[in-house]
Design a protein around this motif. Structure first.
Motif, short mmCIF file in Angstrom:
data_model
loop_
_atom_site.label_atom_id
_atom_site.label_comp_id
_atom_site.label_asym_id
_atom_site.label_seq_id
_atom_site.Cartn_x
_atom_site.Cartn_y
_atom_site.Cartn_z
N LEU A 174 0.86 -1.18 0.00
CA LEU A 174 0.00 0.00 0.00
C LEU A 174 0.90 1.23 0.00
CD1 LEU A 174 -2.50 -1.14 2.78
CD2 LEU A 174 -2.68 -1.53 0.31
N VAL A 175 0.76 2.06 -1.01
CA VAL A 175 1.65 3.22 -1.18
C VAL A 175 0.82 4.50 -1.01
CG1 VAL A 175 3.26 4.39 -2.72
CG2 VAL A 175 3.06 1.89 -2.79
N GLY A 176 1.24 5.37 -0.10
CA GLY A 176 0.46 6.57 0.18
C GLY A 176 1.21 7.85 -0.13
N LYS A 177 0.50 8.76 -0.78
CA LYS A 177 1.03 10.11 -1.00
C LYS A 177 0.90 10.91 0.28
CE LYS A 177 -0.19 14.49 -3.26
NZ LYS A 177 -1.18 15.20 -4.09
N CYS A 180 -1.94 15.03 2.48
CA CYS A 180 -1.35 13.79 3.00
C CYS A 180 -2.42 12.74 3.26
CB CYS A 180 -0.58 14.07 4.29
SG CYS A 180 -1.64 14.70 5.63
N GLY A 181 -3.63 12.95 2.74
CA GLY A 181 -4.75 12.06 3.04
C GLY A 181 -4.53 10.63 2.62
N GLY A 182 -3.82 10.40 1.51
CA GLY A 182 -3.56 9.04 1.06
C GLY A 182 -2.66 8.29 2.03
N ALA A 183 -1.56 8.93 2.43
CA ALA A 183 -0.64 8.30 3.38
C ALA A 183 -1.30 8.09 4.74
CB ALA A 183 0.62 9.14 3.53
N ALA A 184 -2.13 9.04 5.16
CA ALA A 184 -2.83 8.89 6.44
C ALA A 184 -3.77 7.69 6.41
CB ALA A 184 -3.61 10.17 6.76
N ALA A 185 -4.48 7.51 5.30
CA ALA A 185 -5.39 6.37 5.17
C ALA A 185 -4.61 5.05 5.16
CB ALA A 185 -6.22 6.50 3.89
N ILE A 186 -3.45 5.04 4.51
CA ILE A 186 -2.62 3.83 4.49
C ILE A 186 -2.18 3.47 5.91
CG2 ILE A 186 -0.44 2.84 3.69
CD1 ILE A 186 -2.59 3.17 1.49
#
Length: 555
Positions: free
Chosen positions: A298-301, A325-331
Protein backbone atom coordinates in the motif's frame (compact mmCIF):
# COMPACT_ATOMS: atom_id res chain seq x y z
CA UNK A 1 -49.69 10.91 23.04
CA UNK A 2 -46.30 12.03 24.35
CA UNK A 3 -44.59 12.71 21.05
CA UNK A 4 -42.98 15.90 19.90
CA UNK A 5 -41.44 18.56 22.07
CA UNK A 6 -40.13 21.65 20.34
CA UNK A 7 -36.44 22.12 19.68
CA UNK A 8 -36.58 25.36 21.66
CA UNK A 9 -37.93 23.57 24.71
CA UNK A 10 -35.17 21.01 24.35
CA UNK A 11 -32.48 23.67 24.20
CA UNK A 12 -33.87 25.31 27.34
CA UNK A 13 -33.84 21.96 29.12
CA UNK A 14 -30.28 21.21 28.15
CA UNK A 15 -29.02 24.69 28.86
CA UNK A 16 -30.09 23.96 32.45
CA UNK A 17 -29.11 20.30 32.70
CA UNK A 18 -26.00 19.92 30.60
CA UNK A 19 -24.59 23.42 30.10
CA UNK A 20 -21.36 22.57 31.87
CA UNK A 21 -20.71 19.61 29.59
CA UNK A 22 -21.66 20.64 26.06
CA UNK A 23 -18.79 21.54 23.78
CA UNK A 24 -16.02 20.97 26.31
CA UNK A 25 -15.08 17.34 25.83
CA UNK A 26 -13.68 14.99 23.27
CA UNK A 27 -15.70 11.91 22.40
CA UNK A 28 -14.87 8.26 22.92
CA UNK A 29 -16.70 5.64 20.89
CA UNK A 30 -17.70 2.43 22.63
CA UNK A 31 -19.04 -0.37 20.43
CA UNK A 32 -21.21 -2.74 22.46
CA UNK A 33 -22.10 -6.34 21.74
CA UNK A 34 -25.79 -5.83 22.53
CA UNK A 35 -28.21 -3.18 23.72
CA UNK A 36 -27.40 -1.84 27.16
CA UNK A 37 -30.14 -0.69 29.51
CA UNK A 38 -30.34 3.07 30.00
CA UNK A 39 -32.82 5.83 30.78
CA UNK A 40 -32.90 8.32 27.86
CA UNK A 41 -33.31 11.22 30.27
CA UNK A 42 -29.87 10.43 31.67
CA UNK A 43 -28.36 8.88 28.52
CA UNK A 44 -29.97 10.15 25.31
CA UNK A 45 -30.52 7.68 22.48
CA UNK A 46 -30.68 8.08 18.69
CA UNK A 47 -32.18 5.14 16.76
CA UNK A 48 -31.36 4.98 13.04
CA UNK A 49 -32.53 2.54 10.39
CA UNK A 50 -34.24 2.08 7.07
CA UNK A 51 -38.00 2.48 7.33
CA UNK A 52 -38.63 -1.11 6.23
CA UNK A 53 -36.41 -2.30 9.08
CA UNK A 54 -37.91 0.04 11.66
CA UNK A 55 -41.37 -1.26 10.78
CA UNK A 56 -40.22 -4.76 11.72
CA UNK A 57 -39.35 -3.73 15.26
CA UNK A 58 -41.47 -4.41 18.28
CA UNK A 59 -41.30 -2.11 21.27
CA UNK A 60 -39.75 -4.90 23.32
CA UNK A 61 -36.73 -4.91 20.96
CA UNK A 62 -35.82 -1.39 22.13
CA UNK A 63 -37.52 -1.07 25.50
CA UNK A 64 -34.19 -1.28 27.35
CA UNK A 65 -33.15 2.00 25.70
CA UNK A 66 -36.50 3.80 26.01
CA UNK A 67 -38.18 2.86 29.28
CA UNK A 68 -39.53 4.41 31.41
CA UNK A 69 -39.82 7.59 29.31
CA UNK A 70 -41.38 6.19 26.14
CA UNK A 71 -44.47 4.01 25.93
CA UNK A 72 -45.19 1.38 23.29
CA UNK A 73 -47.96 3.56 21.87
CA UNK A 74 -45.63 6.52 21.49
CA UNK A 75 -43.01 4.36 19.82
CA UNK A 76 -45.41 2.84 17.28
CA UNK A 77 -46.97 6.21 16.49
CA UNK A 78 -43.52 7.70 15.93
CA UNK A 79 -42.58 4.96 13.44
CA UNK A 80 -45.87 5.57 11.61
CA UNK A 81 -45.04 9.29 11.37
CA UNK A 82 -41.74 8.75 9.57
CA UNK A 83 -41.78 9.87 5.93
CA UNK A 84 -38.15 10.02 4.77
CA UNK A 85 -37.45 12.52 2.00
CA UNK A 86 -34.62 11.64 1.91
CA UNK A 87 -34.38 11.26 5.73
CA UNK A 88 -36.76 11.99 8.56
CA UNK A 89 -36.69 11.94 12.34
CA UNK A 90 -39.29 11.97 15.10
CA UNK A 91 -38.72 12.77 18.75
CA UNK A 92 -39.96 10.14 21.15
CA UNK A 93 -39.27 12.03 24.38
CA UNK A 94 -38.09 15.60 24.13
CA UNK A 95 -35.10 15.14 21.84
CA UNK A 96 -33.30 12.81 24.20
CA UNK A 97 -34.95 9.83 22.51
CA UNK A 98 -35.17 10.10 18.74
CA UNK A 99 -35.88 7.72 15.89
CA UNK A 100 -34.57 8.57 12.42
CA UNK A 101 -35.18 6.97 9.04
CA UNK A 102 -32.62 6.59 6.27
CA UNK A 103 -33.36 7.19 2.57
CA UNK A 104 -35.78 4.71 1.04
CA UNK A 105 -33.62 3.99 -2.00
CA UNK A 106 -29.96 3.45 -2.74
CA UNK A 107 -28.88 3.27 -6.38
CA UNK A 108 -26.37 0.76 -7.72
CA UNK A 109 -23.57 3.32 -7.28
CA UNK A 110 -24.42 3.92 -3.63
CA UNK A 111 -23.84 1.83 -0.55
CA UNK A 112 -26.81 -0.21 0.68
CA UNK A 113 -25.92 0.91 4.22
CA UNK A 114 -26.75 4.56 3.35
CA UNK A 115 -23.54 5.39 5.22
CA UNK A 116 -23.40 9.06 4.26
CA UNK A 117 -26.94 9.62 5.55
CA UNK A 118 -26.03 7.90 8.83
CA UNK A 119 -23.09 10.24 9.33
CA UNK A 120 -25.23 13.31 8.64
CA UNK A 121 -27.98 12.17 11.02
CA UNK A 122 -25.50 11.47 13.80
CA UNK A 123 -23.76 14.82 13.34
CA UNK A 124 -27.06 16.68 13.40
CA UNK A 125 -28.86 14.87 16.20
CA UNK A 126 -26.40 13.68 18.85
CA UNK A 127 -26.41 15.98 21.85
CA UNK A 128 -22.73 15.81 22.88
CA UNK A 129 -23.45 15.05 26.51
CA UNK A 130 -21.41 12.89 28.85
CA UNK A 131 -22.91 9.60 27.64
CA UNK A 132 -25.43 8.74 24.93
CA UNK A 133 -26.20 5.93 22.51
CA UNK A 134 -26.61 5.46 18.79
CA UNK A 135 -28.62 2.35 17.94
CA UNK A 136 -28.28 1.12 14.35
CA UNK A 137 -31.04 -1.09 12.96
CA UNK A 138 -29.57 -2.91 9.96
CA UNK A 139 -28.83 -6.20 8.27
CA UNK A 140 -25.68 -8.05 9.24
CA UNK A 141 -23.88 -7.24 5.98
CA UNK A 142 -24.22 -3.52 6.77
CA UNK A 143 -22.88 -3.61 10.34
CA UNK A 144 -19.34 -2.67 9.30
CA UNK A 145 -20.26 0.23 7.01
CA UNK A 146 -22.86 1.55 9.46
CA UNK A 147 -20.42 1.53 12.38
CA UNK A 148 -17.78 3.30 10.27
CA UNK A 149 -20.37 5.92 9.32
CA UNK A 150 -20.99 6.73 12.98
CA UNK A 151 -17.26 6.93 13.68
CA UNK A 152 -16.79 9.54 10.93
CA UNK A 153 -19.14 11.89 12.77
CA UNK A 154 -16.71 12.27 15.68
CA UNK A 155 -13.38 13.79 14.60
CA UNK A 156 -10.62 13.94 17.17
CA UNK A 157 -8.58 17.02 16.31
CA UNK A 158 -9.44 20.43 17.70
CA UNK A 159 -7.49 23.47 18.82
CA UNK A 160 -10.52 25.23 20.26
CA UNK A 161 -9.56 26.40 23.72
CA UNK A 162 -12.57 24.64 25.25
CA UNK A 163 -11.07 21.33 24.08
CA UNK A 164 -7.73 21.59 25.78
CA UNK A 165 -7.35 17.93 26.56
CA UNK A 166 -8.36 16.93 23.06
CA UNK A 167 -6.01 19.34 21.38
CA UNK A 168 -2.97 18.19 23.33
CA UNK A 169 -3.42 14.44 22.86
CA UNK A 170 -0.80 12.60 20.85
CA UNK A 171 -1.16 12.30 17.06
CA UNK A 172 -1.45 8.53 17.35
CA UNK A 173 -4.06 8.64 20.10
CA UNK A 174 -7.14 6.58 19.43
CA UNK A 175 -9.82 8.57 21.16
CA UNK A 176 -11.82 5.33 21.13
CA UNK A 177 -12.83 3.77 24.37
CA UNK A 178 -9.76 4.63 26.44
CA UNK A 179 -11.78 5.03 29.61
CA UNK A 180 -10.89 8.70 30.24
CA UNK A 181 -13.62 10.00 32.55
CA UNK A 182 -13.21 13.56 31.25
CA UNK A 183 -14.45 12.60 27.79
CA UNK A 184 -17.91 12.11 26.36
CA UNK A 185 -18.89 8.54 25.47
CA UNK A 186 -21.04 7.45 22.54
CA UNK A 187 -22.25 3.85 22.74
CA UNK A 188 -22.75 2.30 19.31
CA UNK A 189 -25.18 -0.62 19.45
CA UNK A 190 -27.00 -2.76 16.91
CA UNK A 191 -30.36 -4.37 16.32
CA UNK A 192 -29.62 -6.85 13.55
CA UNK A 193 -32.34 -7.81 11.05
CA UNK A 194 -31.99 -11.30 9.61
CA UNK A 195 -32.80 -12.29 6.03
CA UNK A 196 -36.29 -13.49 7.02
CA UNK A 197 -37.21 -10.17 8.61
CA UNK A 198 -36.72 -11.35 12.16
CA UNK A 199 -34.55 -9.86 14.90
CA UNK A 200 -31.30 -11.68 15.62
CA UNK A 201 -30.94 -12.45 19.30
CA UNK A 202 -27.22 -13.24 19.35
CA UNK A 203 -24.93 -10.38 20.40
CA UNK A 204 -21.93 -9.35 18.34
CA UNK A 205 -18.97 -11.66 18.85
CA UNK A 206 -15.71 -10.62 20.48
CA UNK A 207 -14.06 -10.90 17.04
CA UNK A 208 -16.60 -8.50 15.53
CA UNK A 209 -16.22 -6.03 18.39
CA UNK A 210 -12.44 -6.11 18.06
CA UNK A 211 -12.61 -5.55 14.29
CA UNK A 212 -14.99 -2.61 14.66
CA UNK A 213 -12.95 -1.03 17.45
CA UNK A 214 -9.65 -1.32 15.55
CA UNK A 215 -11.29 0.05 12.41
CA UNK A 216 -12.73 2.93 14.39
CA UNK A 217 -9.30 3.75 15.72
CA UNK A 218 -7.80 3.59 12.23
CA UNK A 219 -10.44 5.93 10.80
CA UNK A 220 -10.07 8.45 13.61
CA UNK A 221 -6.27 8.36 13.43
CA UNK A 222 -6.46 9.00 9.69
CA UNK A 223 -8.92 11.87 10.05
CA UNK A 224 -6.86 13.40 12.84
CA UNK A 225 -3.68 13.47 10.75
CA UNK A 226 -5.53 15.00 7.80
CA UNK A 227 -7.15 17.66 10.00
CA UNK A 228 -3.86 18.73 11.61
CA UNK A 229 -2.13 21.78 10.12
CA UNK A 230 1.42 21.52 8.81
CA UNK A 231 2.92 23.31 11.80
CA UNK A 232 1.73 20.33 13.86
CA UNK A 233 1.90 17.60 11.21
CA UNK A 234 5.02 18.15 9.12
CA UNK A 235 7.24 15.33 7.86
CA UNK A 236 8.93 14.95 11.26
CA UNK A 237 5.57 14.64 13.00
CA UNK A 238 4.27 12.17 10.42
CA UNK A 239 7.37 10.01 10.79
CA UNK A 240 6.90 10.13 14.56
CA UNK A 241 3.28 8.98 14.21
CA UNK A 242 4.43 6.05 12.03
CA UNK A 243 7.14 5.15 14.54
CA UNK A 244 4.64 5.17 17.40
CA UNK A 245 2.31 2.91 15.46
CA UNK A 246 5.20 0.62 14.53
CA UNK A 247 6.16 0.32 18.19
CA UNK A 248 2.62 -0.64 19.11
CA UNK A 249 2.64 -3.31 16.38
CA UNK A 250 6.16 -4.51 17.36
CA UNK A 251 7.55 -3.54 13.95
CA UNK A 252 10.72 -1.70 12.94
CA UNK A 253 10.16 1.00 10.30
CA UNK A 254 12.61 1.53 7.46
CA UNK A 255 13.30 5.25 7.05
CA UNK A 256 15.17 6.93 4.19
CA UNK A 257 15.49 10.70 4.66
CA UNK A 258 16.97 13.83 3.18
CA UNK A 259 20.16 13.47 1.17
CA UNK A 260 20.02 9.70 1.42
CA UNK A 261 16.95 9.84 -0.82
CA UNK A 262 18.99 11.61 -3.49
CA UNK A 263 21.93 9.24 -3.09
CA UNK A 264 19.70 6.19 -3.46
CA UNK A 265 17.93 7.51 -6.53
CA UNK A 266 14.56 8.65 -5.16
CA UNK A 267 14.54 11.73 -7.37
CA UNK A 268 10.78 12.18 -7.17
CA UNK A 269 10.42 12.41 -3.39
CA UNK A 270 13.69 14.29 -2.97
CA UNK A 271 12.94 16.77 -5.77
CA UNK A 272 9.51 17.62 -4.34
CA UNK A 273 10.62 18.03 -0.73
CA UNK A 274 14.16 19.42 -0.92
CA UNK A 275 13.12 23.09 -0.53
CA UNK A 276 11.29 22.56 2.76
CA UNK A 277 12.80 23.24 6.18
CA UNK A 278 11.95 19.66 7.18
CA UNK A 279 13.51 17.11 4.78
CA UNK A 280 11.38 14.56 2.89
CA UNK A 281 11.25 10.89 3.78
CA UNK A 282 10.34 7.45 2.50
CA UNK A 283 9.09 5.29 5.38
CA UNK A 284 8.18 1.61 5.12
CA UNK A 285 6.29 -0.60 7.57
CA UNK A 286 6.34 -4.34 6.87
CA UNK A 287 4.16 -7.09 8.31
CA UNK A 288 5.49 -10.46 7.19
CA UNK A 289 3.71 -13.39 8.89
CA UNK A 290 4.72 -17.01 8.46
CA UNK A 291 2.91 -18.85 5.70
CA UNK A 292 2.21 -15.76 3.62
CA UNK A 293 1.19 -16.52 0.04
CA UNK A 294 1.05 -13.02 -1.46
CA UNK A 295 2.81 -9.71 -1.03
CA UNK A 296 0.64 -6.60 -0.97
CA UNK A 297 2.04 -3.08 -0.90
CA UNK A 298 0.00 0.00 0.00
CA UNK A 299 1.65 3.22 -1.18
CA UNK A 300 0.46 6.57 0.18
CA UNK A 301 1.03 10.11 -1.00
CA UNK A 302 2.01 12.13 2.06
CA UNK A 303 2.42 15.74 0.99
CA UNK A 304 2.05 17.38 4.39
CA UNK A 305 1.51 20.75 2.71
CA UNK A 306 1.26 21.67 -0.93
CA UNK A 307 1.96 25.28 -1.84
CA UNK A 308 2.29 24.21 -5.47
CA UNK A 309 6.02 24.94 -5.35
CA UNK A 310 7.23 27.59 -7.80
CA UNK A 311 4.06 26.89 -9.84
CA UNK A 312 2.42 28.36 -6.77
CA UNK A 313 -1.26 28.08 -5.91
CA UNK A 314 -3.34 31.22 -5.48
CA UNK A 315 -4.78 32.52 -2.21
CA UNK A 316 -8.04 30.60 -2.57
CA UNK A 317 -6.46 27.41 -3.93
CA UNK A 318 -3.93 26.91 -1.15
CA UNK A 319 -6.08 26.77 2.03
CA UNK A 320 -6.93 23.16 2.75
CA UNK A 321 -3.70 21.78 1.30
CA UNK A 322 -2.86 20.32 4.72
CA UNK A 323 -5.12 17.50 3.47
CA UNK A 324 -2.69 16.51 0.72
CA UNK A 325 -1.35 13.79 3.00
CA UNK A 326 -4.75 12.06 3.04
CA UNK A 327 -3.56 9.04 1.06
CA UNK A 328 -0.64 8.30 3.38
CA UNK A 329 -2.83 8.89 6.44
CA UNK A 330 -5.39 6.37 5.17
CA UNK A 331 -2.62 3.83 4.49
CA UNK A 332 -1.39 4.21 8.09
CA UNK A 333 -4.87 3.76 9.57
CA UNK A 334 -5.66 0.79 7.33
CA UNK A 335 -2.28 -0.89 7.92
CA UNK A 336 -2.73 -0.62 11.68
CA UNK A 337 -6.24 -2.08 11.63
CA UNK A 338 -5.31 -4.82 9.13
CA UNK A 339 -2.43 -6.05 11.28
CA UNK A 340 -4.61 -5.93 14.40
CA UNK A 341 -7.24 -7.99 12.56
CA UNK A 342 -4.70 -10.71 11.77
CA UNK A 343 -3.50 -10.05 8.22
CA UNK A 344 -2.36 -13.41 6.84
CA UNK A 345 -0.16 -12.28 3.93
CA UNK A 346 2.83 -9.98 3.57
CA UNK A 347 1.64 -6.40 3.90
CA UNK A 348 3.85 -3.36 3.33
CA UNK A 349 2.90 0.27 3.86
CA UNK A 350 5.04 2.75 1.90
CA UNK A 351 4.76 6.40 2.95
CA UNK A 352 6.05 9.02 0.50
CA UNK A 353 6.41 12.10 2.71
CA UNK A 354 7.37 15.62 1.65
CA UNK A 355 6.36 19.26 1.91
CA UNK A 356 6.01 20.94 -1.49
CA UNK A 357 7.47 24.27 -0.47
CA UNK A 358 9.05 27.37 -2.01
CA UNK A 359 12.67 28.31 -1.37
CA UNK A 360 16.15 28.69 -2.89
CA UNK A 361 16.42 24.91 -3.38
CA UNK A 362 12.96 24.47 -4.87
CA UNK A 363 12.56 22.45 -8.06
CA UNK A 364 12.08 24.77 -11.03
CA UNK A 365 9.93 24.24 -14.09
CA UNK A 366 12.32 22.92 -16.79
CA UNK A 367 14.38 20.94 -14.25
CA UNK A 368 14.87 17.27 -15.07
CA UNK A 369 14.79 14.62 -12.34
CA UNK A 370 15.70 10.97 -12.49
CA UNK A 371 13.21 8.92 -10.52
CA UNK A 372 13.72 5.58 -8.75
CA UNK A 373 12.54 3.82 -11.90
CA UNK A 374 15.58 5.22 -13.72
CA UNK A 375 13.38 7.23 -16.06
CA UNK A 376 13.86 10.96 -16.50
CA UNK A 377 11.11 13.53 -15.99
CA UNK A 378 11.05 17.09 -17.29
CA UNK A 379 9.20 19.25 -14.78
CA UNK A 380 6.67 21.49 -16.46
CA UNK A 381 4.45 21.98 -13.40
CA UNK A 382 5.78 21.84 -9.83
CA UNK A 383 2.18 21.62 -8.62
CA UNK A 384 1.91 18.15 -10.18
CA UNK A 385 4.10 16.77 -7.40
CA UNK A 386 2.05 13.91 -6.00
CA UNK A 387 2.62 11.68 -9.01
CA UNK A 388 6.38 12.16 -8.62
CA UNK A 389 6.49 10.86 -5.04
CA UNK A 390 4.05 8.04 -5.84
CA UNK A 391 6.15 6.99 -8.83
CA UNK A 392 9.11 6.43 -6.50
CA UNK A 393 6.89 4.62 -4.02
CA UNK A 394 5.31 2.11 -6.42
CA UNK A 395 8.66 1.44 -8.08
CA UNK A 396 10.17 0.70 -4.65
CA UNK A 397 7.24 -1.61 -3.88
CA UNK A 398 7.99 -3.56 -7.06
CA UNK A 399 11.81 -3.59 -7.11
CA UNK A 400 12.59 -3.86 -3.40
CA UNK A 401 9.47 -5.34 -1.79
CA UNK A 402 8.60 -7.69 -4.69
CA UNK A 403 4.90 -6.96 -4.29
CA UNK A 404 2.51 -8.73 -6.64
CA UNK A 405 -0.39 -6.45 -5.66
CA UNK A 406 0.34 -2.72 -5.43
CA UNK A 407 -2.27 -0.14 -4.48
CA UNK A 408 -1.45 3.54 -4.28
CA UNK A 409 -3.80 6.04 -2.67
CA UNK A 410 -3.56 9.79 -3.07
CA UNK A 411 -5.30 13.13 -3.05
CA UNK A 412 -3.89 13.44 -6.54
CA UNK A 413 -6.04 15.65 -8.76
CA UNK A 414 -8.70 18.29 -8.38
CA UNK A 415 -10.12 16.80 -11.54
CA UNK A 416 -11.15 13.71 -9.54
CA UNK A 417 -13.98 15.72 -7.99
CA UNK A 418 -15.18 16.69 -11.48
CA UNK A 419 -14.90 13.13 -12.77
CA UNK A 420 -16.41 11.11 -9.90
CA UNK A 421 -17.74 13.69 -7.44
CA UNK A 422 -17.54 14.44 -3.71
CA UNK A 423 -18.47 11.01 -2.42
CA UNK A 424 -16.79 8.57 -4.83
CA UNK A 425 -13.05 8.16 -5.10
CA UNK A 426 -11.67 7.26 -8.53
CA UNK A 427 -10.24 3.78 -9.18
CA UNK A 428 -7.76 3.24 -12.03
CA UNK A 429 -6.27 -0.21 -12.49
CA UNK A 430 -4.64 -2.57 -15.00
CA UNK A 431 -6.92 -5.39 -13.80
CA UNK A 432 -10.58 -5.59 -14.72
CA UNK A 433 -11.12 -8.19 -12.00
CA UNK A 434 -9.71 -5.94 -9.30
CA UNK A 435 -11.63 -2.97 -10.64
CA UNK A 436 -14.83 -4.94 -10.03
CA UNK A 437 -13.59 -5.97 -6.57
CA UNK A 438 -12.75 -2.37 -5.70
CA UNK A 439 -16.19 -1.12 -6.68
CA UNK A 440 -17.81 -3.87 -4.61
CA UNK A 441 -15.57 -3.06 -1.64
CA UNK A 442 -16.56 0.60 -1.92
CA UNK A 443 -20.23 -0.25 -1.68
CA UNK A 444 -19.70 -2.66 1.21
CA UNK A 445 -17.56 -0.23 3.23
CA UNK A 446 -19.24 3.10 2.50
CA UNK A 447 -15.98 4.49 1.03
CA UNK A 448 -17.40 4.62 -2.47
CA UNK A 449 -15.44 4.27 -5.71
CA UNK A 450 -16.15 4.85 -9.39
CA UNK A 451 -13.95 3.64 -12.26
CA UNK A 452 -11.98 5.95 -14.53
CA UNK A 453 -10.41 5.12 -17.88
CA UNK A 454 -7.29 2.96 -17.99
CA UNK A 455 -5.92 3.44 -21.50
CA UNK A 456 -2.18 4.19 -21.51
CA UNK A 457 -1.88 3.72 -25.27
CA UNK A 458 -4.12 6.77 -25.75
CA UNK A 459 -3.20 8.88 -22.74
CA UNK A 460 0.54 8.51 -22.07
CA UNK A 461 1.37 10.69 -25.07
CA UNK A 462 0.11 13.65 -23.01
CA UNK A 463 3.48 13.55 -21.21
CA UNK A 464 5.69 13.61 -24.30
CA UNK A 465 8.98 15.50 -23.85
CA UNK A 466 11.61 16.41 -26.42
CA UNK A 467 14.50 16.10 -23.96
CA UNK A 468 13.43 13.60 -21.26
CA UNK A 469 11.49 10.36 -21.03
CA UNK A 470 8.38 12.31 -20.08
CA UNK A 471 7.02 15.52 -18.59
CA UNK A 472 5.15 15.47 -15.30
CA UNK A 473 2.01 17.31 -16.40
CA UNK A 474 -0.35 16.86 -19.34
CA UNK A 475 -0.31 18.89 -22.53
CA UNK A 476 -4.12 18.97 -22.76
CA UNK A 477 -5.88 19.61 -19.46
CA UNK A 478 -9.22 18.68 -21.02
CA UNK A 479 -8.16 15.08 -21.69
CA UNK A 480 -9.05 12.82 -18.72
CA UNK A 481 -6.71 14.50 -16.24
CA UNK A 482 -7.30 12.05 -13.39
CA UNK A 483 -6.65 9.06 -15.65
CA UNK A 484 -3.54 10.67 -17.09
CA UNK A 485 -2.13 11.44 -13.63
CA UNK A 486 -2.53 7.81 -12.64
CA UNK A 487 -1.04 6.65 -15.94
CA UNK A 488 2.08 8.69 -15.13
CA UNK A 489 2.50 6.66 -11.92
CA UNK A 490 1.95 3.39 -13.80
CA UNK A 491 4.61 4.35 -16.35
CA UNK A 492 7.27 4.15 -13.63
CA UNK A 493 6.00 0.81 -12.45
CA UNK A 494 6.02 -0.26 -16.10
CA UNK A 495 3.03 -0.96 -18.32
CA UNK A 496 4.37 -4.52 -18.61
CA UNK A 497 4.10 -5.06 -14.83
CA UNK A 498 2.68 -8.56 -14.44
CA UNK A 499 1.09 -7.98 -11.05
CA UNK A 500 -2.03 -6.06 -10.09
CA UNK A 501 -1.75 -2.28 -9.82
CA UNK A 502 -4.54 -0.11 -8.43
CA UNK A 503 -4.60 3.65 -8.08
CA UNK A 504 -7.19 5.39 -5.86
CA UNK A 505 -7.57 9.16 -6.27
CA UNK A 506 -9.54 10.46 -3.29
CA UNK A 507 -8.84 14.19 -3.44
CA UNK A 508 -12.45 15.16 -2.80
CA UNK A 509 -13.91 12.47 -0.48
CA UNK A 510 -10.93 12.96 1.87
CA UNK A 511 -12.97 15.72 3.49
CA UNK A 512 -16.54 16.87 4.01
CA UNK A 513 -16.72 20.60 4.59
CA UNK A 514 -13.85 21.58 6.84
CA UNK A 515 -13.35 18.17 8.46
CA UNK A 516 -11.55 15.04 7.34
CA UNK A 517 -13.62 11.91 6.76
CA UNK A 518 -11.01 9.19 7.34
CA UNK A 519 -11.75 7.97 3.81
CA UNK A 520 -9.83 4.91 2.68
CA UNK A 521 -9.45 2.89 5.88
CA UNK A 522 -12.74 1.00 5.64
CA UNK A 523 -12.26 0.61 1.87
CA UNK A 524 -8.87 -1.07 2.16
CA UNK A 525 -9.92 -3.32 5.02
CA UNK A 526 -12.91 -4.50 3.00
CA UNK A 527 -10.99 -4.89 -0.26
CA UNK A 528 -8.40 -7.12 1.41
CA UNK A 529 -10.76 -8.60 4.00
CA UNK A 530 -10.22 -12.15 2.75
CA UNK A 531 -6.53 -11.79 3.66
CA UNK A 532 -7.36 -11.29 7.36
CA UNK A 533 -8.45 -13.60 10.16
CA UNK A 534 -11.47 -11.41 10.91
CA UNK A 535 -14.75 -13.22 10.21
CA UNK A 536 -16.50 -9.85 9.84
CA UNK A 537 -14.07 -8.59 7.19
CA UNK A 538 -14.12 -11.93 5.40
CA UNK A 539 -17.92 -11.79 5.21
CA UNK A 540 -17.92 -8.46 3.37
CA UNK A 541 -14.78 -8.96 1.26
CA UNK A 542 -15.36 -8.82 -2.52
CA UNK A 543 -16.38 -12.10 -4.09
CA UNK A 544 -14.53 -13.79 -6.92
CA UNK A 545 -17.14 -12.82 -9.51
CA UNK A 546 -15.42 -12.38 -12.84
CA UNK A 547 -16.13 -9.31 -14.95
CA UNK A 548 -17.31 -9.82 -18.55
CA UNK A 549 -13.78 -10.06 -19.84
CA UNK A 550 -11.19 -11.14 -17.31
CA UNK A 551 -7.82 -9.85 -18.39
CA UNK A 552 -4.86 -7.72 -17.38
CA UNK A 553 -4.66 -4.67 -19.61
CA UNK A 554 -0.93 -4.56 -20.23
CA UNK A 555 -0.55 -5.26 -23.96
Amino acid sequence: MRLLYSAQALRRLFSRSYSSRIGKMATDIRINASLSASDPQAHPVLIIGQLRHLNLLKFDNLSSKLCPRVTEETFLNAIACLHPAPTDKVSLYLDVATVASLPLKASRHNTASRAHAITRLVKNHVLNVSEESVVLVCERENIFASACAVVRAFPLYSRKTGNGAQAKSAPGGSGSGDGDNSRNVVNVEFVVIDKDGGIESDPLTADEIKCLNETARGIRLTARIVDMPCNEMNVDHFVQAIEEMAQELSLEPQIIRGEELRERGFGGIYGVGKAAAVPPALVVLSHQPKGAQETIALVGKGIVYDTGGLSIKNKTGMPGMKRDCGGAAAILGAFYAAVKCGFKDNLHAVFCLAENSVGPNATRPDDIHTLYSGRTVEINNTDAEGRLVLADGVCFANKDLKANIILDMATLTGAQGVATGKYHGAILTNSETWEAKSLQAGRKSGDLLAPIIYCPELHFSEFASAIADMKNSVADRQNAQSSCAGIFVAAHLGFDYHGVWMHVDMATPVHCGERATGYGVALLLTLFGSHTNSALLQSIAPTEEEPPTKRLCRD
